[in-house]
Design a protein around this motif. Structure first.
Motif, PDB file in Angstrom:
ATOM      1  N   VAL A   6       0.860  -1.212   0.024  1.00  0.00           N
ATOM      2  CA  VAL A   6       0.162   0.006   0.034  1.00  0.00           C
ATOM      3  C   VAL A   6       0.891   1.134   0.059  1.00  0.00           C
ATOM      4  CG1 VAL A   6      -1.979  -0.990   1.112  1.00  0.00           C
ATOM      5  CG2 VAL A   6      -0.148  -0.198   2.543  1.00  0.00           C
ATOM      6  N   PRO A   7       0.453   2.362  -0.599  1.00  0.00           N
ATOM      7  CA  PRO A   7       1.243   3.576  -0.611  1.00  0.00           C
ATOM      8  C   PRO A   7       1.682   4.110   0.739  1.00  0.00           C
ATOM      9  CG  PRO A   7      -0.861   3.830  -2.035  1.00  0.00           C
ATOM     10  CD  PRO A   7      -0.845   2.464  -1.099  1.00  0.00           C
ATOM     11  N   GLY A   8       2.921   4.683   0.916  1.00  0.00           N
ATOM     12  CA  GLY A   8       3.276   5.044   2.238  1.00  0.00           C
ATOM     13  C   GLY A   8       3.962   6.312   2.010  1.00  0.00           C
ATOM     14  N   VAL A   9       4.500   6.849   3.042  1.00  0.00           N
ATOM     15  CA  VAL A   9       5.215   8.340   3.134  1.00  0.00           C
ATOM     16  C   VAL A   9       6.592   8.256   4.022  1.00  0.00           C
ATOM     17  CG1 VAL A   9       5.276  10.770   3.751  1.00  0.00           C
ATOM     18  CG2 VAL A   9       3.174   9.481   2.997  1.00  0.00           C
ATOM     19  N   GLU A  10       7.723   8.547   3.133  1.00  0.00           N
ATOM     20  CA  GLU A  10       8.895   8.784   4.120  1.00  0.00           C
ATOM     21  C   GLU A  10       8.928  10.155   4.185  1.00  0.00           C
ATOM     22  OE1 GLU A  10      11.611   9.207   5.206  1.00  0.00           O
ATOM     23  OE2 GLU A  10      13.404   8.682   3.862  1.00  0.00           O
ATOM     24  N   THR A  11       9.116  10.563   5.477  1.00  0.00           N
ATOM     25  CA  THR A  11       8.765  11.995   5.869  1.00  0.00           C
ATOM     26  C   THR A  11       9.969  12.822   5.951  1.00  0.00           C
ATOM     27  OG1 THR A  11       8.991  11.500   8.353  1.00  0.00           O
ATOM     28  CG2 THR A  11       6.570  11.628   7.070  1.00  0.00           C
ATOM     29  N   HIS A  12      11.521  12.333   5.899  1.00  0.00           N
ATOM     30  CA  HIS A  12      12.403  13.102   6.307  1.00  0.00           C
ATOM     31  C   HIS A  12      13.754  12.412   5.589  1.00  0.00           C
ATOM     32  CE1 HIS A  12      14.252  16.064   9.367  1.00  0.00           C
ATOM     33  NE2 HIS A  12      15.366  15.630   8.791  1.00  0.00           N
ATOM     34  N   ALA A  13      14.117  13.032   4.278  1.00  0.00           N
ATOM     35  CA  ALA A  13      15.266  12.594   3.761  1.00  0.00           C
ATOM     36  C   ALA A  13      15.958  13.800   3.249  1.00  0.00           C
ATOM     37  CB  ALA A  13      14.672  11.931   2.616  1.00  0.00           C
ATOM     38  N   HIS A  14      17.323  13.685   2.970  1.00  0.00           N
ATOM     39  CA  HIS A  14      18.279  14.582   2.549  1.00  0.00           C
ATOM     40  C   HIS A  14      18.970  14.296   1.120  1.00  0.00           C
ATOM     41  CE1 HIS A  14      18.422  16.820   6.564  1.00  0.00           C
ATOM     42  NE2 HIS A  14      18.391  15.775   7.056  1.00  0.00           N
ATOM     43  N   LEU A  15      17.930  14.210   0.174  1.00  0.00           N
ATOM     44  CA  LEU A  15      18.399  13.576  -0.982  1.00  0.00           C
ATOM     45  C   LEU A  15      19.108  14.568  -1.842  1.00  0.00           C
ATOM     46  CD1 LEU A  15      14.798  11.680  -1.956  1.00  0.00           C
ATOM     47  CD2 LEU A  15      17.163  10.700  -1.122  1.00  0.00           C
ATOM     48  N   ASP A  16      19.167  15.935  -1.455  1.00  0.00           N
ATOM     49  CA  ASP A  16      19.967  16.915  -2.347  1.00  0.00           C
ATOM     50  C   ASP A  16      21.344  16.862  -1.777  1.00  0.00           C
ATOM     51  OD1 ASP A  16      18.825  18.049   0.158  1.00  0.00           O
ATOM     52  OD2 ASP A  16      19.688  19.745  -0.581  1.00  0.00           O
ATOM     53  N   MET A  17      21.806  15.869  -0.954  1.00  0.00           N
ATOM     54  CA  MET A  17      23.346  15.805  -0.379  1.00  0.00           C
ATOM     55  C   MET A  17      24.083  15.135  -1.315  1.00  0.00           C
ATOM     56  SD  MET A  17      23.009  15.360   3.680  1.00  0.00           S
ATOM     57  CE  MET A  17      22.593  16.938   4.537  1.00  0.00           C
ATOM     58  N   GLU A  18      25.311  15.286  -1.438  1.00  0.00           N
ATOM     59  CA  GLU A  18      26.360  14.760  -2.233  1.00  0.00           C
ATOM     60  C   GLU A  18      26.045  13.302  -2.369  1.00  0.00           C
ATOM     61  OE1 GLU A  18      28.940  15.965  -4.378  1.00  0.00           O
ATOM     62  OE2 GLU A  18      27.766  17.805  -4.241  1.00  0.00           O
TER      63      GLU A  18
ATOM     64  N   LEU B 260      20.666   9.273  -7.889  1.00  0.00           N
ATOM     65  CA  LEU B 260      19.556   9.747  -7.394  1.00  0.00           C
ATOM     66  C   LEU B 260      18.383   8.977  -8.345  1.00  0.00           C
ATOM     67  CD1 LEU B 260      17.806  11.461  -5.498  1.00  0.00           C
ATOM     68  CD2 LEU B 260      18.049  13.191  -7.128  1.00  0.00           C
ATOM     69  N   PRO B 261      18.347   8.820  -9.595  1.00  0.00           N
ATOM     70  CA  PRO B 261      17.241   8.172 -10.153  1.00  0.00           C
ATOM     71  C   PRO B 261      17.043   6.734  -9.821  1.00  0.00           C
ATOM     72  CG  PRO B 261      18.647   9.497 -11.613  1.00  0.00           C
ATOM     73  CD  PRO B 261      19.250   9.634 -10.548  1.00  0.00           C
ATOM     74  N   GLU B 262      18.087   6.189  -9.370  1.00  0.00           N
ATOM     75  CA  GLU B 262      17.870   4.946  -9.062  1.00  0.00           C
ATOM     76  C   GLU B 262      17.254   4.645  -7.563  1.00  0.00           C
ATOM     77  OE1 GLU B 262      20.738   4.713 -12.122  1.00  0.00           O
ATOM     78  OE2 GLU B 262      20.582   5.978 -10.250  1.00  0.00           O
ATOM     79  N   VAL B 263      17.836   5.579  -6.757  1.00  0.00           N
ATOM     80  CA  VAL B 263      17.058   5.707  -5.331  1.00  0.00           C
ATOM     81  C   VAL B 263      15.730   5.898  -5.436  1.00  0.00           C
ATOM     82  CG1 VAL B 263      17.196   7.154  -3.390  1.00  0.00           C
ATOM     83  CG2 VAL B 263      19.239   6.450  -4.400  1.00  0.00           C
ATOM     84  N   MET B 264      15.535   7.071  -6.292  1.00  0.00           N
ATOM     85  CA  MET B 264      13.814   7.227  -6.307  1.00  0.00           C
ATOM     86  C   MET B 264      13.258   6.068  -6.968  1.00  0.00           C
ATOM     87  SD  MET B 264      13.557  10.371  -5.070  1.00  0.00           S
ATOM     88  CE  MET B 264      11.954  10.354  -5.478  1.00  0.00           C
ATOM     89  N   ALA B 265      13.685   5.155  -7.847  1.00  0.00           N
ATOM     90  CA  ALA B 265      12.949   3.973  -8.555  1.00  0.00           C
ATOM     91  C   ALA B 265      12.824   3.264  -7.432  1.00  0.00           C
ATOM     92  CB  ALA B 265      13.778   3.448  -9.418  1.00  0.00           C
ATOM     93  N   ARG B 266      13.892   2.758  -6.649  1.00  0.00           N
ATOM     94  CA  ARG B 266      13.760   1.929  -5.448  1.00  0.00           C
ATOM     95  C   ARG B 266      12.670   2.259  -4.303  1.00  0.00           C
ATOM     96  NH1 ARG B 266      19.376   1.177  -6.330  1.00  0.00           N
ATOM     97  NH2 ARG B 266      19.858   3.025  -4.819  1.00  0.00           N
ATOM     98  N   ALA B 267      12.570   3.469  -3.985  1.00  0.00           N
ATOM     99  CA  ALA B 267      11.571   3.792  -3.252  1.00  0.00           C
ATOM    100  C   ALA B 267      10.285   3.676  -3.876  1.00  0.00           C
ATOM    101  CB  ALA B 267      11.619   5.389  -2.935  1.00  0.00           C
ATOM    102  N   LYS B 268       9.931   3.982  -4.951  1.00  0.00           N
ATOM    103  CA  LYS B 268       8.644   3.695  -5.588  1.00  0.00           C
ATOM    104  C   LYS B 268       8.546   2.220  -5.482  1.00  0.00           C
ATOM    105  CE  LYS B 268       7.360   6.388  -8.830  1.00  0.00           C
ATOM    106  NZ  LYS B 268       7.180   7.260  -9.877  1.00  0.00           N
ATOM    107  N   GLU B 269       9.433   1.238  -5.839  1.00  0.00           N
ATOM    108  CA  GLU B 269       9.133  -0.216  -5.743  1.00  0.00           C
ATOM    109  C   GLU B 269       8.721  -0.514  -4.471  1.00  0.00           C
ATOM    110  OE1 GLU B 269      12.617  -1.972  -7.124  1.00  0.00           O
ATOM    111  OE2 GLU B 269      12.735  -0.939  -8.975  1.00  0.00           O
ATOM    112  N   CYS B 270       9.115   0.193  -3.383  1.00  0.00           N
ATOM    113  CA  CYS B 270       8.947  -0.335  -2.045  1.00  0.00           C
ATOM    114  C   CYS B 270       7.589   0.457  -1.309  1.00  0.00           C
ATOM    115  CB  CYS B 270       9.998   0.006  -1.156  1.00  0.00           C
ATOM    116  SG  CYS B 270      11.446  -1.005  -1.482  1.00  0.00           S
ATOM    117  N   GLY B 271       6.764   0.964  -2.087  1.00  0.00           N
ATOM    118  CA  GLY B 271       5.613   1.539  -1.911  1.00  0.00           C
ATOM    119  C   GLY B 271       5.764   3.011  -1.246  1.00  0.00           C
ATOM    120  N   ILE B 272       6.558   3.716  -1.547  1.00  0.00           N
ATOM    121  CA  ILE B 272       6.714   5.192  -0.980  1.00  0.00           C
ATOM    122  C   ILE B 272       6.216   6.206  -2.134  1.00  0.00           C
ATOM    123  CG2 ILE B 272       8.290   6.946  -0.497  1.00  0.00           C
ATOM    124  CD1 ILE B 272      10.133   4.564   0.752  1.00  0.00           C
TER     125      ILE B 272
END
Length: 273
Positions: A18-30, A36-48
Motif C-alpha cells: 500500500v502507498p506510504g510516506v517517507e517524511t524526512h530525507a536529505h536527497l540533495d546531499m552529495e 538519485l534516479p535509482e534511489v527514487m526508483a527503489r523507493a517507488k518499488e517499496c511503496g513510497i
C-alpha cells in the motif's frame, strides 16, 4: 559469517503493498549525486508515494530544488538546522519567507530546534534562531519539524514559552523514552520514528514506540544517515524506511501494511499533502 560477507535483505522483500510516506530525507546531499534516479526508483518499488526532502537553508534550497523537477512525489521542508544557527539572519528569514510564499511544494519549516551534542554553535545562538523560525512558521501558518539532540528539556521549555502547544509540530528522529514521548504527545504533537528503532540494544526507544499511539506516528529515514538493520553502517535511502515500519509493526503486534498505511495517513494530514 563475517560482517564483510553479511547478506542483507532487500527492502522489496518486506512485502509493503500500500502507498506510504517517507517524511524526512536529505536527497540533495552529495551522497545521492551519482544515483538519485535509482534511489527514487527503489523507493517507488517499496511503496513510497511521497518523500519529504529537507533543505538546510535558503541558498541550498535555491541551488538544489530543481533536482526534484522530475519527481512530483517529493515535497519540501526548509529551515536552518541548529548546528547552522549562526547563519540565521534577518535576510535569511526573509528568504525563507519568500520561498514559502512562492513554492507550494514547501510544507513545513524544519528541521529547526536545539542540538547540545555538538558545540560548534552556542546554545544562545541556537535558541535565538529557533525562536525566530517558530515565529516565522506561525506567521506562515505551516507546521514545524523539530531537531532536538541532547536538548529535550530546553527544547520543550522554548516551545512551551512560545505557546506552541496545540500547534502543528513533528518531533523528528525520536529516540528517547516513554516519559519524553508523553510530554510531546500531551501537547498534541506528532512523533517520527527513524531507523535506530531496529537496533537490538535500543530498548528504551522500542518501549516508547509501543507506547506512542498509532494516530500520532510517522516514519522516516533521515537518509543518508541512520540506516536501519539490516543496512546499518551503509548509506541510508528512502526505501529502507520499510525496515523501520516492519520493526515498529512487530513491536506493536500488528500487520506491517496496516501500520504503513496509518503512518501515511498521518503524514498526509500533518503536511497537508
Amino acid at each position: 559469517m563475517s560482517k564483510k560477507n553479511k547478506v542483507r535483505s532487500l527492502p522489496q522483500t518486506v512485502g509493503i503493498n500500500v502507498p506510504g510516506v517517507e517524511t524526512h530525507a536529505h536527497l540533495d546531499m552529495e551522497d545521492f549525486k551519482e544515483d538519485l534516479p535509482e534511489v527514487m526508483a527503489r523507493a517507488k518499488e517499496c511503496g513510497i508515494a511521497k518523500i519529504g526532502n529537507i533543505f538546510l537553508g535558503s541558498q541550498i534550497y535555491e541551488a538544489n530544488r530543481t533536482l526534484f523537477d522530475a519527481y512530483p512525489e517529493v515535497f519540501f521542508l526548509l529551515g536552518i538546522h541548529p548546528n547552522d544557527a549562526d547563519k540565521y539572519t534577518d535576510a535569511e528569514g526573509e528568504a525563507i519567507r519568500a520561498a514559502f510564499k512562492s513554492d507550494s511544494r514547501l510544507k513545513a519549516v524544519g528541521e529547526i530546534g536545539l542540538d547540545f551534542y555538538w558545540d560548534d554553535v552556542s546554545p544562545d545562538v541556537q535558541e535565538k534562531a529557533f525562536r525566530a523560525q517558530l515565529a516565522l512558521a506561525d506567521e506562515l501558518d505551516v507546521p514545524v519539524v523539530i531537531h532536538s539532540r541532547d536538548a529535550h528539556e530546553k527544547t520543550l521549555e522554548v516551545l512551551d514559552d512560545y505557546g506552541w502547544s496545540g500547534k502543528p509540530l513533528l518531533w523528528h528522529c525520536f529516540g528517547s523514552d516513554i516519559a519524553t514521548a508523553k510530554r510531546i504527545l500531551d501537547n498534541g504533537w506528532y512523533i517520527s520514528i527513524p531507523g535506530p528503532i531496529t537496533y537490538k540494544k535500543n530498548e528504551e526507544a522500542q518501549e516508547a514506540a509501543k507506547y506512542i499511539p498509532l494516530e500520532r506516528m510517522v516514519l522516516e529515514t533521515d537518509c543518508p544517515y541512520l540506516s536501519p538493520e539490516p543496512w546499518r553502517g551503509k548509506r541510508n535511502e528512502p526505501a529502507y524506511v520499510v525496515f523501520t515500519a516492519a520493526k515498529v509493526a512487530e513491536l506493536k503486534g500488528m500487520d506491517v501494511n496496516e501500520l504503513w498505511a496509518a503512518c501515511a495517513k498521518n503524514a498526509y494530514d500533518f503536511f497537508r499533502l
